[in-house]
Design a protein around this motif. Structure first.
Motif, PDB file in Angstrom:
ATOM      1  N   CYS A  42       8.793  -1.670   1.617  1.00  0.00           N
ATOM      2  CA  CYS A  42       8.015  -1.262   2.791  1.00  0.00           C
ATOM      3  C   CYS A  42       6.915  -0.282   2.380  1.00  0.00           C
ATOM      4  O   CYS A  42       5.771  -0.389   2.838  1.00  0.00           O
ATOM      5  CB  CYS A  42       8.953  -0.624   3.808  1.00  0.00           C
ATOM      6  N   CYS A  43       7.232   0.639   1.514  1.00  0.00           N
ATOM      7  CA  CYS A  43       6.264   1.606   1.018  1.00  0.00           C
ATOM      8  C   CYS A  43       5.136   0.908   0.256  1.00  0.00           C
ATOM      9  O   CYS A  43       3.955   1.177   0.493  1.00  0.00           O
ATOM     10  CB  CYS A  43       6.982   2.606   0.116  1.00  0.00           C
ATOM     11  N   LEU A  46       4.839  10.006   1.513  1.00  0.00           N
ATOM     12  CA  LEU A  46       5.613   8.764   1.356  1.00  0.00           C
ATOM     13  C   LEU A  46       7.105   9.063   1.284  1.00  0.00           C
ATOM     14  O   LEU A  46       7.915   8.343   1.870  1.00  0.00           O
ATOM     15  CB  LEU A  46       5.154   8.005   0.113  1.00  0.00           C
ATOM     16  N   LEU A  73      15.239   6.289  -2.179  1.00  0.00           N
ATOM     17  CA  LEU A  73      14.760   5.090  -1.484  1.00  0.00           C
ATOM     18  C   LEU A  73      15.534   3.891  -1.991  1.00  0.00           C
ATOM     19  O   LEU A  73      15.677   3.709  -3.202  1.00  0.00           O
ATOM     20  CB  LEU A  73      13.279   4.832  -1.780  1.00  0.00           C
ATOM     21  N   ARG A  82       8.331   9.843   4.722  1.00  0.00           N
ATOM     22  CA  ARG A  82       8.375   8.661   5.592  1.00  0.00           C
ATOM     23  C   ARG A  82       9.455   7.662   5.185  1.00  0.00           C
ATOM     24  O   ARG A  82      10.149   7.108   6.033  1.00  0.00           O
ATOM     25  CB  ARG A  82       6.991   7.976   5.584  1.00  0.00           C
ATOM     26  N   TYR A  83       9.621   7.403   3.902  1.00  0.00           N
ATOM     27  CA  TYR A  83      10.464   6.292   3.472  1.00  0.00           C
ATOM     28  C   TYR A  83      11.808   6.682   2.856  1.00  0.00           C
ATOM     29  O   TYR A  83      12.688   5.838   2.746  1.00  0.00           O
ATOM     30  CB  TYR A  83       9.700   5.401   2.484  1.00  0.00           C
ATOM     31  N   ARG A 122       2.871  -1.094   2.575  1.00  0.00           N
ATOM     32  CA  ARG A 122       1.979  -0.203   3.311  1.00  0.00           C
ATOM     33  C   ARG A 122       0.834   0.286   2.424  1.00  0.00           C
ATOM     34  O   ARG A 122      -0.317   0.308   2.837  1.00  0.00           O
ATOM     35  CB  ARG A 122       2.772   0.981   3.860  1.00  0.00           C
ATOM     36  N   SER A 163      13.239   0.090   1.494  1.00  0.00           N
ATOM     37  CA  SER A 163      12.263   1.155   1.734  1.00  0.00           C
ATOM     38  C   SER A 163      11.153   1.134   0.687  1.00  0.00           C
ATOM     39  O   SER A 163       9.989   1.380   0.998  1.00  0.00           O
ATOM     40  CB  SER A 163      12.953   2.522   1.714  1.00  0.00           C
ATOM     41  N   SER A 222      10.362  -4.056   7.644  1.00  0.00           N
ATOM     42  CA  SER A 222       9.854  -4.554   6.361  1.00  0.00           C
ATOM     43  C   SER A 222       9.326  -5.975   6.496  1.00  0.00           C
ATOM     44  O   SER A 222       8.247  -6.289   5.973  1.00  0.00           O
ATOM     45  CB  SER A 222      10.950  -4.525   5.298  1.00  0.00           C
TER      46      SER A 222
END
Length: 105
Positions: free
Chosen positions: A96-97, A78, A89, A81-82, A100, A93, A8
């Motif tokens: 970070c999402c 998403l 989440l 991935r997260y 991105r 996370s 992150s």
């Protein structure tokens, strides 16, 4: 929260490092700090059960509140991935999402 993961932190620096020196200056850090505060506000609003994590459904609502209207397939990617195995989440996370997504858009 437990703080931010190394991934992150790297993502946030990459997003905000406008001069490409691998560091955040005071102005860059100030912009990042304001975004994190905004992300936290959104996260708290959609963490309906106040568990410290948001569900896949709550994520969709939170992303829309952050200005991202995503199709079903991208939302599923998403989550894959997260999210944790329980499809939730945590704040790290979530940030970070969003970082991105912001980098992509």
């Amino acid at each position: 929260t437990k703080g931010f993961s190394l991934e992150s932190c790297r993502s946030m620096v990459n997003l905000m490092d406008k001069d490409g020196n691998g560091k955040l200056g005071l102005v860059e850090f100030n912009v990042l700090w304001n975004r994190i505060r905004n992300y936290l506000s959104i996260f708290r609003k959609f963490d309906l059960d106040k568990s410290g994590s948001i569900s896949a459904y709550e994520l969709r609502l939170a992303l829309e509140a952050a200005g991202y209207r995503l199709n079903k397939r991208l939302h599923e990617l998403l989550i894959t991935r997260y999210a944790e195995p329980d499809l939730a989440l945590d704040f790290d996370s979530f940030v970070c999402c969003l970082v991105r997504l912001e980098t992509m858009f």
